[in-house]
Design an enzyme around this catalytic site. Structure first.
Site, mmCIF file in Angstrom:
data_model
loop_
_atom_site.group_PDB
_atom_site.id
_atom_site.type_symbol
_atom_site.label_atom_id
_atom_site.label_comp_id
_atom_site.label_asym_id
_atom_site.label_seq_id
_atom_site.Cartn_x
_atom_site.Cartn_y
_atom_site.Cartn_z
ATOM 1 N N LYS A 49 23.314 55.686 -24.750
ATOM 2 C CA LYS A 49 24.317 55.462 -25.799
ATOM 3 C C LYS A 49 25.586 56.255 -25.484
ATOM 4 O O LYS A 49 25.587 57.077 -24.545
ATOM 5 C CB LYS A 49 23.723 55.877 -27.139
ATOM 6 C CG LYS A 49 23.276 57.323 -27.166
ATOM 7 C CD LYS A 49 22.178 57.542 -28.194
ATOM 8 C CE LYS A 49 21.946 59.022 -28.390
ATOM 9 N NZ LYS A 49 20.673 59.314 -29.020
ATOM 10 N N TYR A 108 50.535 78.329 -26.506
ATOM 11 C CA TYR A 108 50.790 78.163 -27.946
ATOM 12 C C TYR A 108 50.284 79.349 -28.736
ATOM 13 O O TYR A 108 49.170 79.844 -28.507
ATOM 14 C CB TYR A 108 50.075 76.911 -28.472
ATOM 15 C CG TYR A 108 50.739 75.613 -28.077
ATOM 16 C CD1 TYR A 108 52.053 75.326 -28.452
ATOM 17 C CD2 TYR A 108 50.040 74.662 -27.348
ATOM 18 C CE1 TYR A 108 52.644 74.121 -28.101
ATOM 19 C CE2 TYR A 108 50.624 73.452 -27.002
ATOM 20 C CZ TYR A 108 51.924 73.189 -27.378
ATOM 21 O OH TYR A 108 52.504 72.008 -27.035
HETATM 22 C C1 LIG Z 1 19.824 60.163 -28.508
HETATM 23 C C2 LIG Z 1 18.399 60.021 -28.832
HETATM 24 C C3 LIG Z 1 17.422 60.518 -27.968
HETATM 25 C C4 LIG Z 1 17.752 61.349 -26.745
HETATM 26 O O1 LIG Z 1 17.985 62.693 -27.127
HETATM 27 P P1 LIG Z 1 18.291 63.819 -26.035
HETATM 28 O O2 LIG Z 1 18.259 65.083 -26.784
HETATM 29 O O3 LIG Z 1 19.666 63.504 -25.502
HETATM 30 O O4 LIG Z 1 17.250 63.691 -25.008
HETATM 31 C C5 LIG Z 1 16.106 60.234 -28.258
HETATM 32 N N1 LIG Z 1 15.753 59.542 -29.379
HETATM 33 C C6 LIG Z 1 16.680 59.082 -30.245
HETATM 34 C C7 LIG Z 1 16.244 58.356 -31.466
HETATM 35 C C8 LIG Z 1 18.019 59.326 -30.018
HETATM 36 O O5 LIG Z 1 18.933 58.885 -30.898
#
Ligand SMILES: *Cc1c(COP(=O)(O)O)cnc(C)c1O
Length: 358
Positions: free
Chosen positions: A35, A255
């Protein structure tokens, strides 16, 4: 010449990390989480790099799922939030996406499809994260409806851990017990483990593991380094020194004049800032690797530039390459210096930074 601010992405290291998942969880199928554009790496680059090692890909929304099919991925693609409308169910059927169901309305949409037009599904159970999923007492009924809807397919039963990144915390075991209790009399494979659980909780590996961050060479734990697990950084965020200057003791840089030179100093300006995904809240002293040395960030991060104290390293000159994160410094170290997590830095990397194969 374009601006030499780029993110190198290393397919061989992505594959290595996927193989590490296999070594940690040898009995499980791997549903790789890609994702947020493959945690900022480019979803098709990631999918191509690890396709031979994993059994499927998990995404947050249908647009990401479609991007995988467009990249010629024909493995299972799981929509972690399930469908957002009846139309998406139909689209999921067309493209053979698997839907993770966690809401009453999603079950209704599935039931409203013609029986031959129903997608494969996972059933999500809320064992304590309290974000998505059917509560444990709703599960028997939801499961029965799902089975009636998809008589030929056994759903994967899944849940998500809230505190697996705290290896000593009892909550993960409590969630696992709640899960086991809830599914005891139900048929179907199990899926529980994210990266943190893959690395520390073999009892959670079950039938499908869902690694995300570890595929990208990060450590989900505040107190453990990715090296400890032989994971390799898959992205190198590079930029160039575009100017250097001398400042007198007592002068300020950047800044708000946040940093004052304690002695005559040489400052290098690097062409990457928060507009490129470098965290604006990075602390003074956050390391930047230039000409082989870790040198301290000084002054505030600007939109397009940062400034580094290079007084101690005469080899640094205009045109030197700077590494903002990669093997060294690791993204987890930079993130900790900015009170955030590497996940956020990766997911927030803007398109302005071209991803190049490394
Ligand atoms: C993003 C996600 C993962 C992966 O998590 P990580 O900590 O990046 O390994 C696993 N399960 C679900 C439901 C997620 O949304």
């Amino acid at each position: 010449m374009s601006r030499p601010t780029i993110a190198r992405v290393f397919p061989a290291r992505l594959k290595h990390n996927a193989q590490r998942v296999r070594e940690f969880a040898p009995g499980a199928n791997i549903m790789a989480c890609v994702k947020a554009d493959g945690y900022g790496h480019g979803i098709s680059t990631v999918a191509t790099a690890i396709a031979e090692v994993v059994e499927g890909f998990a995404v947050a929304c249908i647009e990401e799922a479609l991007a995988l099919r467009e990249a010629d991925v024909d493995k299972p693609v799981l929509l972690l939030e399930g469908p957002h409308s009846q139309t998406e169910v139909a689209e999921a059927v067309r493209h053979r996406f698997t839907l993770c169901l966690s809401e009453e309305r999603q079950l209704k949409w599935l039931e409203a499809q013609r029986p031959e037009d129903r997608p494969a599904a996972w059933l999500k159970i809320d064992t304590g994260m309290h974000r998505l999923g059917f509560s444990c007492d709703q599960v028997p009924q939801s499961y029965a409806r799902l089975r009636a809807c998809l008589p030929n397919a056994v759903p994967v039963l899944c849940s998500h851990f809230a505190r697996a990144d705290e290896p000593e915390h009892p909550f993960t075991a409590e969630q696992t017990t709640a899960f086991d209790h809830t599914v005891a009399s139900l048929e179907g494979p199990h899926s529980l483990a994210n990266s943190a659980a893959i690395l520390t909780r073999p009892d959670s590996h079950r039938d499908w593991v869902r690694p995300g961050y570890m595929l990208y060479g990060g450590s989900p734990f505040a107190a453990r380094r990715a090296d400890d697990f032989q994971l390799k950084a898959t992205m190198e965020f590079c930029a160039e020194v575009i100017s250097t200057r001398e400042v007198a003791a007592g002068e300020t840089v950047g800044y708000g004049g946040r940093w004052t030179a304690p002695r005559p100093s040489r400052i290098a300006t690097i062409a990457a800032g928060y507009g490129d995904g470098y965290p604006r809240h990075a602390r003074e002293g956050t390391p930047v690797l230039i000409e082989g040395r870790r040198l301290p960030l000084v002054g505030r991060v600007s939109m397009d530039m940062i400034t580094v104290d290079v007084t101690e390293h005469a080899a640094v000159k205009t045109g030197s390459q700077a590494i903002l994160w990669g093997e060294d410094p690791g993204i987890d170290e930079v993130a900790q210096g900015a009170d955030t997590i590497g996940y956020e830095l990766l997911a927030a990397m803007p398109r302005r930074v071209p991803r190049r194969p490394g």
